[in-house]
Write a protein that holds these residues in place. Sequence first.
Motif, PDB file in Angstrom:
ATOM      1  N   ILE A 112      90.914 -57.124  46.007  1.00 12.32           N
ATOM      2  CA  ILE A 112      90.781 -56.213  44.856  1.00 12.32           C
ATOM      3  C   ILE A 112      91.513 -54.921  45.174  1.00 12.32           C
ATOM      4  N   ASN A 113      92.371 -54.489  44.268  1.00 12.54           N
ATOM      5  CA  ASN A 113      93.069 -53.224  44.506  1.00 12.54           C
ATOM      6  C   ASN A 113      92.871 -52.213  43.382  1.00 12.54           C
ATOM      7  N   LYS A 114      92.030 -52.584  42.397  1.00 10.79           N
ATOM      8  CA  LYS A 114      91.781 -51.653  41.296  1.00 10.79           C
ATOM      9  C   LYS A 114      90.469 -51.999  40.603  1.00 10.79           C
ATOM     10  N   ILE A 115      89.719 -50.942  40.246  1.00  9.69           N
ATOM     11  CA  ILE A 115      88.499 -51.095  39.452  1.00  9.69           C
ATOM     12  C   ILE A 115      88.805 -50.610  38.034  1.00  9.69           C
ATOM     13  N   LEU A 116      88.412 -51.421  37.048  1.00 12.83           N
ATOM     14  CA  LEU A 116      88.616 -51.035  35.641  1.00 12.83           C
ATOM     15  C   LEU A 116      87.266 -50.993  34.948  1.00 12.83           C
ATOM     16  N   THR A 117      86.998 -49.877  34.255  1.00 10.94           N
ATOM     17  CA  THR A 117      85.764 -49.728  33.503  1.00 10.94           C
ATOM     18  C   THR A 117      86.082 -49.102  32.156  1.00 10.94           C
ATOM     19  N   ILE A 118      85.041 -48.728  31.426  1.00  7.23           N
ATOM     20  CA  ILE A 118      85.211 -48.171  30.089  1.00  7.23           C
ATOM     21  C   ILE A 118      84.393 -46.885  30.002  1.00  7.23           C
ATOM     22  N   GLU A 119      84.945 -45.878  29.335  1.00  5.29           N
ATOM     23  CA  GLU A 119      84.174 -44.640  29.233  1.00  5.29           C
ATOM     24  C   GLU A 119      82.992 -44.830  28.278  1.00  5.29           C
ATOM     25  N   ALA A 120      81.889 -44.141  28.487  1.00  5.59           N
ATOM     26  CA  ALA A 120      81.754 -43.186  29.572  1.00  5.59           C
ATOM     27  C   ALA A 120      80.752 -43.685  30.618  1.00  5.59           C
ATOM     28  N   SER A 121      79.820 -44.533  30.193  1.00  5.57           N
ATOM     29  CA  SER A 121      78.690 -44.876  31.068  1.00  5.57           C
ATOM     30  C   SER A 121      79.085 -45.661  32.308  1.00  5.57           C
ATOM     31  N   GLY A 122      80.186 -46.370  32.255  1.00  2.43           N
ATOM     32  CA  GLY A 122      80.566 -47.188  33.398  1.00  2.43           C
ATOM     33  C   GLY A 122      81.259 -46.420  34.505  1.00  2.43           C
ATOM     34  N   ILE A 123      81.704 -45.196  34.208  1.00  4.19           N
ATOM     35  CA  ILE A 123      82.554 -44.478  35.162  1.00  4.19           C
ATOM     36  C   ILE A 123      81.819 -44.139  36.458  1.00  4.19           C
ATOM     37  N   GLY A 124      80.587 -43.634  36.351  1.00  2.00           N
ATOM     38  CA  GLY A 124      79.845 -43.243  37.557  1.00  2.00           C
ATOM     39  C   GLY A 124      79.651 -44.401  38.513  1.00  2.00           C
ATOM     40  N   ILE A 125      79.199 -45.534  37.985  1.00  5.56           N
ATOM     41  CA  ILE A 125      78.983 -46.720  38.824  1.00  5.56           C
ATOM     42  C   ILE A 125      80.309 -47.190  39.416  1.00  5.56           C
ATOM     43  N   ALA A 126      81.348 -47.225  38.574  1.00  5.64           N
ATOM     44  CA  ALA A 126      82.662 -47.708  39.017  1.00  5.64           C
ATOM     45  C   ALA A 126      83.198 -46.880  40.184  1.00  5.64           C
ATOM     46  N   CYS A 127      82.951 -45.587  40.167  1.00  6.62           N
ATOM     47  CA  CYS A 127      83.454 -44.718  41.239  1.00  6.62           C
ATOM     48  C   CYS A 127      82.807 -45.056  42.580  1.00  6.62           C
ATOM     49  N   LEU A 128      81.504 -45.337  42.567  1.00  5.70           N
ATOM     50  CA  LEU A 128      80.819 -45.680  43.817  1.00  5.70           C
ATOM     51  C   LEU A 128      81.194 -47.077  44.295  1.00  5.70           C
ATOM     52  N   VAL A 129      81.488 -47.984  43.352  1.00  6.11           N
ATOM     53  CA  VAL A 129      81.980 -49.317  43.725  1.00  6.11           C
ATOM     54  C   VAL A 129      83.377 -49.186  44.346  1.00  6.11           C
ATOM     55  N   ALA A 130      84.218 -48.375  43.710  1.00  7.97           N
ATOM     56  CA  ALA A 130      85.584 -48.173  44.209  1.00  7.97           C
ATOM     57  C   ALA A 130      85.585 -47.573  45.609  1.00  7.97           C
ATOM     58  N   GLU A 131      84.607 -46.720  45.875  1.00  8.15           N
ATOM     59  CA  GLU A 131      84.488 -46.116  47.206  1.00  8.15           C
ATOM     60  C   GLU A 131      84.259 -47.186  48.270  1.00  8.15           C
ATOM     61  N   GLU A 132      83.484 -48.218  47.927  1.00 13.06           N
ATOM     62  CA  GLU A 132      83.222 -49.318  48.870  1.00 13.06           C
ATOM     63  C   GLU A 132      84.472 -50.152  49.113  1.00 13.06           C
ATOM     64  N   PHE A 133      85.278 -50.345  48.067  1.00 17.11           N
ATOM     65  CA  PHE A 133      86.487 -51.170  48.185  1.00 17.11           C
ATOM     66  C   PHE A 133      87.714 -50.350  48.600  1.00 17.11           C
ATOM     67  N   HIS A 134      87.565 -49.014  48.611  1.00 16.67           N
ATOM     68  CA  HIS A 134      88.670 -48.109  48.950  1.00 16.67           C
ATOM     69  C   HIS A 134      89.861 -48.304  48.009  1.00 16.67           C
ATOM     70  N   VAL A 135      89.549 -48.323  46.718  1.00 10.48           N
ATOM     71  CA  VAL A 135      90.579 -48.508  45.697  1.00 10.48           C
ATOM     72  C   VAL A 135      90.354 -47.497  44.569  1.00 10.48           C
ATOM     73  N   PRO A 136      91.368 -47.270  43.730  1.00 11.26           N
ATOM     74  CA  PRO A 136      91.198 -46.324  42.618  1.00 11.26           C
ATOM     75  C   PRO A 136      90.450 -46.937  41.434  1.00 11.26           C
ATOM     76  N   VAL A 137      89.925 -46.050  40.585  1.00 10.81           N
ATOM     77  CA  VAL A 137      89.262 -46.445  39.344  1.00 10.81           C
ATOM     78  C   VAL A 137      90.158 -46.081  38.163  1.00 10.81           C
ATOM     79  N   VAL A 138      90.283 -47.017  37.241  1.00 10.89           N
ATOM     80  CA  VAL A 138      90.931 -46.736  35.958  1.00 10.89           C
ATOM     81  C   VAL A 138      89.864 -46.950  34.890  1.00 10.89           C
ATOM     82  N   PHE A 139      89.750 -46.004  33.941  1.00 12.33           N
ATOM     83  CA  PHE A 139      88.791 -46.241  32.865  1.00 12.33           C
ATOM     84  C   PHE A 139      89.501 -46.256  31.516  1.00 12.33           C
ATOM     85  N   ALA A 140      89.093 -47.221  30.701  1.00  9.42           N
ATOM     86  CA  ALA A 140      89.652 -47.341  29.356  1.00  9.42           C
ATOM     87  C   ALA A 140      89.067 -46.236  28.481  1.00  9.42           C
TER      88      ALA A 140
END
Length: 253
Positions: A112-140
């Motif tokens: 996995i090299n990218k996390i994709l979520t949707i604004e706004a409620s998914g962003i907080g969770i996605a950021c902490l998941v991305a931290e575990e995978f060491h990858v960036p977050v993109v939000f729609a």
Amino acid sequence: MTKGYFADYVTIENNRETLENKREILNILLSDVVFLWGKHLQFKLDTSTIKREIKRDGGYGMQLLKDRIRKDGKVKEGNVLKVDSFLNHQMDTSLFREMGKEFKKRFEGEEINKILTIEASGIGIACLVAEEFHVPVVFAKKTQTKNIAGDVYKAQVESYTHGRVYDIIVSKEFIGKGDKVLLIDDFLANGKALEGLAEIVAASGAELVGAGIAIEKGFQVGGEIIRSKGIHLESLAIIESMDEKTGEIVFRE
């Protein structure tokens, strides 16, 4: 000389008998090894099957999250679950961090090299998941603003909570061919948000690795729809039923 030959013959016969005994013992040992190796392989097959079943069904659920939902979640009319005190308004980042670790375990071994979520409620969770995978977050985004320049990918999404249809937008600059994308969101009800995100991933030429959901409403069709598409779906808590009168929440076990 005759006596010597006889002694040699006896010695040879004794050696042959000893050799036969050793061969018999060796055959027994070999058969035991084959038997045990077969049992070992069967055990590995059985445990791998169990792991696949757990993975396919979304695991047994994250107890920490389920306990928090029972404690602070509020069941409202229309099958609405309010978790805004810790998940999607006020956010418990310590809980999010544990959720991130859980998603890391569930997608262990996936590239996995990218996390994709949707604004706004998914962003907080996605950021902490991305931290575990060491990858960036993109939000729609739900509206195209001036700071999104150039071409974009678009998909239409129907919101179960708000009861309306809207466009989601992702800049082509941030997702494309070669990316291996994990979708993350807070809720799964009718599946439309995940379908929209998956549509954007497909349009970009990226690879969809899977989808991680905090809370899935198992009594609605979303989970079934997403799994039927062959998408690797992991939900940390799957709710089987809710009772607005008693406030009781029943989880899938």
